[in-house]
Design a protein around this motif. Structure first.
Motif, PDB file in Angstrom:
ATOM      1  N   ASP A   1      49.069  17.788 -15.951  1.00 33.29           N
ATOM      2  CA  ASP A   1      49.186  18.607 -14.745  1.00 33.29           C
ATOM      3  C   ASP A   1      47.950  19.482 -14.520  1.00 33.29           C
ATOM      4  O   ASP A   1      47.992  20.443 -13.754  1.00 33.29           O
ATOM      5  CB  ASP A   1      50.451  19.469 -14.797  1.00 33.29           C
ATOM      6  N   ASP A   2      46.837  19.126 -15.154  1.00 29.62           N
ATOM      7  CA  ASP A   2      45.585  19.872 -14.966  1.00 29.62           C
ATOM      8  C   ASP A   2      45.215  19.849 -13.488  1.00 29.62           C
ATOM      9  O   ASP A   2      45.308  18.808 -12.836  1.00 29.62           O
ATOM     10  CB  ASP A   2      44.486  19.196 -15.799  1.00 29.62           C
ATOM     11  N   PRO A   3      44.814  20.983 -12.930  1.00 29.70           N
ATOM     12  CA  PRO A   3      44.467  21.009 -11.502  1.00 29.70           C
ATOM     13  C   PRO A   3      43.231  20.160 -11.154  1.00 29.70           C
ATOM     14  O   PRO A   3      43.060  19.755 -10.008  1.00 29.70           O
ATOM     15  CB  PRO A   3      44.220  22.483 -11.209  1.00 29.70           C
ATOM     16  N   ASP A   4      42.388  19.888 -12.140  1.00 30.77           N
ATOM     17  CA  ASP A   4      41.169  19.114 -11.918  1.00 30.77           C
ATOM     18  C   ASP A   4      41.502  17.616 -12.010  1.00 30.77           C
ATOM     19  O   ASP A   4      41.964  17.130 -13.046  1.00 30.77           O
ATOM     20  CB  ASP A   4      40.130  19.505 -12.971  1.00 30.77           C
ATOM     21  N   LEU A   5      41.267  16.879 -10.926  1.00 35.00           N
ATOM     22  CA  LEU A   5      41.567  15.449 -10.873  1.00 35.00           C
ATOM     23  C   LEU A   5      40.817  14.672 -11.960  1.00 35.00           C
ATOM     24  O   LEU A   5      41.381  13.768 -12.582  1.00 35.00           O
ATOM     25  CB  LEU A   5      41.238  14.878  -9.485  1.00 35.00           C
ATOM     26  N   VAL A   6      39.567  15.023 -12.206  1.00 34.64           N
ATOM     27  CA  VAL A   6      38.780  14.339 -13.234  1.00 34.64           C
ATOM     28  C   VAL A   6      39.456  14.506 -14.595  1.00 34.64           C
ATOM     29  O   VAL A   6      39.584  13.550 -15.364  1.00 34.64           O
ATOM     30  CB  VAL A   6      37.330  14.875 -13.281  1.00 34.64           C
TER      31      VAL A   6
ATOM     32  N   ARG B   1      42.628  15.030 -15.171  1.00 32.82           N
ATOM     33  CA  ARG B   1      43.874  14.256 -15.196  1.00 32.82           C
ATOM     34  C   ARG B   1      43.593  12.769 -15.440  1.00 32.82           C
ATOM     35  O   ARG B   1      44.294  12.119 -16.209  1.00 32.82           O
ATOM     36  CB  ARG B   1      44.666  14.451 -13.905  1.00 32.82           C
ATOM     37  N   VAL B   2      42.572  12.250 -14.782  1.00 31.68           N
ATOM     38  CA  VAL B   2      42.201  10.847 -14.991  1.00 31.68           C
ATOM     39  C   VAL B   2      41.744  10.648 -16.440  1.00 31.68           C
ATOM     40  O   VAL B   2      42.125   9.676 -17.103  1.00 31.68           O
ATOM     41  CB  VAL B   2      41.097  10.407 -13.993  1.00 31.68           C
ATOM     42  N   HIS B   3      40.947  11.590 -16.930  1.00 31.00           N
ATOM     43  CA  HIS B   3      40.468  11.511 -18.311  1.00 31.00           C
ATOM     44  C   HIS B   3      41.648  11.537 -19.289  1.00 31.00           C
ATOM     45  O   HIS B   3      41.666  10.812 -20.286  1.00 31.00           O
ATOM     46  CB  HIS B   3      39.509  12.673 -18.577  1.00 31.00           C
ATOM     47  N   MET B   4      42.653  12.345 -18.984  1.00 29.03           N
ATOM     48  CA  MET B   4      43.846  12.439 -19.829  1.00 29.03           C
ATOM     49  C   MET B   4      44.552  11.089 -19.913  1.00 29.03           C
ATOM     50  O   MET B   4      44.946  10.644 -20.987  1.00 29.03           O
ATOM     51  CB  MET B   4      44.792  13.509 -19.262  1.00 29.03           C
ATOM     52  N   VAL B   5      44.699  10.408 -18.791  1.00 28.82           N
ATOM     53  CA  VAL B   5      45.373   9.104 -18.778  1.00 28.82           C
ATOM     54  C   VAL B   5      44.582   8.091 -19.604  1.00 28.82           C
ATOM     55  O   VAL B   5      45.158   7.306 -20.369  1.00 28.82           O
ATOM     56  CB  VAL B   5      45.580   8.611 -17.325  1.00 28.82           C
ATOM     57  N   MET B   6      43.268   8.109 -19.478  1.00 29.59           N
ATOM     58  CA  MET B   6      42.432   7.198 -20.260  1.00 29.59           C
ATOM     59  C   MET B   6      42.559   7.507 -21.751  1.00 29.59           C
ATOM     60  O   MET B   6      42.656   6.594 -22.577  1.00 29.59           O
ATOM     61  CB  MET B   6      40.982   7.283 -19.790  1.00 29.59           C
TER      62      MET B   6
END
Length: 164
Positions: free
Chosen positions: A54-59, A61-66
């Protein structure tokens, strides 16, 4: 590197070092990635992962999924590879040498990859500075890059132990 062939008990010093380094790097990676797979919030609290879903920074969040995908791959593959590597290395079996060499090359690659990703985030303008990554880069450099080099040298200094 002659001192790495010194016999200490059943094994040469370099083999002891190699087994210990694999145990430390791969064992801690297995534990921390396992925590990450099953409880990302706990991994965040332990500071073994960087970003929340739920990080406000989209980058981020994408990094988290990776990173979550990497955690699953590490966890599943290390459950098999690490015990076999340690067992066969202690036995002086050819497969111990092969699997340990593979792990050291993999750890070196992962260290370089993770460091390069952090630099790339800044280089390509997705992040404004390295400030949030300094601690992570230092840890990746020491744990993955330096220890994998030391472990590989320790292992390869004792090729005669594997009798091939």
């Amino acid at each position: 590197m002659e001192f790495l062939t010194t016999q200490i008990g059943k094994l040469p010093l370099g083999i002891w070092l190699s087994v210990i380094i694999i145990g430390l790097i791969a064992g801690s990676n297995l534990i921390f990635q396992g925590i990450s797979v099953f409880n990302w919030r706990l991994a965040l609290k332990l500071r073994v992962q960087e970003h929340a879903p739920d990080d406000p920074d989209l980058v981020n969040r994408v990094h988290m999924v990776m990173e979550w995908g990497h955690a699953i791959a590490d966890f599943v593959s290390f459950i098999v590879i690490v015990p076999l590597s340690i067992f066969f290395t202690i036995q002086g079996n050819y497969w111990g040498f092969v699997l340990s060499t593979f792990l050291y090359l993999f750890f070196f690659y992962v260290g370089i990859l993770l460091i390069a990703q952090r630099f790339g985030l800044v280089k390509f303008g997705l992040k404004s500075s390295f400030k949030e990554y300094i601690r992570v880069i230092v840890i990746y450099c020491i744990v993955f890059v330096v220890l994998s080099i030391v472990g590989a040298i320790s292992l390869w200094s004792n090729t005669e132990y594997f009798a091939f």
